[in-house]
Scaffold this motif. Structure first.
Motif, short mmCIF file in Angstrom:
data_model
loop_
_atom_site.label_atom_id
_atom_site.label_comp_id
_atom_site.label_asym_id
_atom_site.label_seq_id
_atom_site.Cartn_x
_atom_site.Cartn_y
_atom_site.Cartn_z
N THR A 4 1.16 -0.81 -0.42
CA THR A 4 0.05 -0.22 -0.03
C THR A 4 0.93 1.34 -0.02
OG1 THR A 4 -1.27 -1.28 1.09
CG2 THR A 4 -1.73 1.24 0.97
N VAL A 19 -0.98 1.60 -7.61
CA VAL A 19 -1.60 2.48 -8.04
C VAL A 19 -1.79 2.73 -9.23
CG1 VAL A 19 -0.26 3.58 -5.82
CG2 VAL A 19 0.80 3.40 -8.00
N ARG A 51 -8.92 15.07 -2.02
CA ARG A 51 -10.22 14.47 -3.24
C ARG A 51 -9.91 12.46 -2.52
NH1 ARG A 51 -13.35 17.91 -3.56
NH2 ARG A 51 -13.38 19.67 -4.92
N PRO A 52 -10.50 12.15 -2.46
CA PRO A 52 -10.27 10.53 -2.08
C PRO A 52 -9.84 9.91 -3.20
CG PRO A 52 -12.85 11.36 -1.68
CD PRO A 52 -12.04 12.26 -2.02
N GLY A 53 -8.58 9.21 -2.77
CA GLY A 53 -7.26 8.34 -3.12
C GLY A 53 -6.36 8.97 -4.29
N ILE A 55 -2.61 10.59 -4.01
CA ILE A 55 -1.78 9.65 -3.06
C ILE A 55 -0.59 10.64 -3.27
CG2 ILE A 55 0.58 7.98 -3.18
CD1 ILE A 55 -1.89 6.59 -4.26
N TRP A 74 -2.59 7.98 -7.82
CA TRP A 74 -4.04 7.74 -7.37
C TRP A 74 -4.13 6.45 -6.85
CZ3 TRP A 74 -7.82 12.18 -6.54
CH2 TRP A 74 -7.61 13.16 -6.76
N ARG A 75 -4.94 6.27 -6.06
CA ARG A 75 -5.59 5.12 -5.50
C ARG A 75 -5.51 4.22 -6.70
NH1 ARG A 75 -9.17 5.78 -0.77
NH2 ARG A 75 -10.81 5.82 -2.30
N SER A 76 -7.08 4.69 -7.45
CA SER A 76 -7.19 3.81 -8.60
C SER A 76 -7.89 5.22 -9.64
CB SER A 76 -8.20 3.26 -8.05
OG SER A 76 -9.78 4.00 -7.96
N ASP A 79 -10.77 6.43 -8.76
CA ASP A 79 -10.97 7.58 -8.27
C ASP A 79 -10.46 9.03 -8.63
OD1 ASP A 79 -11.02 6.37 -5.14
OD2 ASP A 79 -8.96 5.84 -5.41
#
Length: 116
Positions: A4, A19, A51-53, A55, A74-76, A79
């Motif tokens: 992670t 990621v 914003r969510p996600g 990084i 970004w996490r995805s 996102d």
């Protein structure tokens, strides 16, 4: 084994890291490169990093003044797409687009990393 990303937002580049890596290259007028960079940094600090996600984001300015490259993690992809669908973000992106004559956003996967 994938890991992670660090919670503190530090950019880590590793093969197999799960990621979404976005590399977005902008063509800019050399006289406006610094102005574009300042505006993009403000946009990232004020909006995107919350914003969510999100990084990390890393901005690179070419020494000839003609390009700016954003390396973002970004996490995805979902996102980032959700962030871009937000009307506030979309409005800011349109404003930032006034500085650039072209842009080339693409998602990448890391295939090799070499360090000293």
């Amino acid at each position: 084994m994938s890991e992670t990303p660090k919670a503190n937002g530090t950019t880590e580049i590793r093969v197999g890291q799960e990621v979404a890596t976005l590399v977005n290259t902008f063509s800019v007028d050399p006289e406006r490169q610094d102005e574009f960079v300042r505006a993009w940094v403000e946009h990232t600090e004020k909006t995107m990093r919350h914003r969510p996600g999100f990084i990390s984001a890393n901005l690179h300015a070419s020494v000839d003044g003609e390009r700016v490259m954003n390396y973002a993690q970004w996490r995805s992809q979902a996102d980032l797409q959700a962030a871009l669908a937000d009307p506030e973000v979309a409005r800011e992106i349109v404003e930032l687009g006034k500085f650039a004559t072209g842009r080339d956003p693409r998602f990448y996967r890391v295939v090799s990393v070499h360090t000293a």
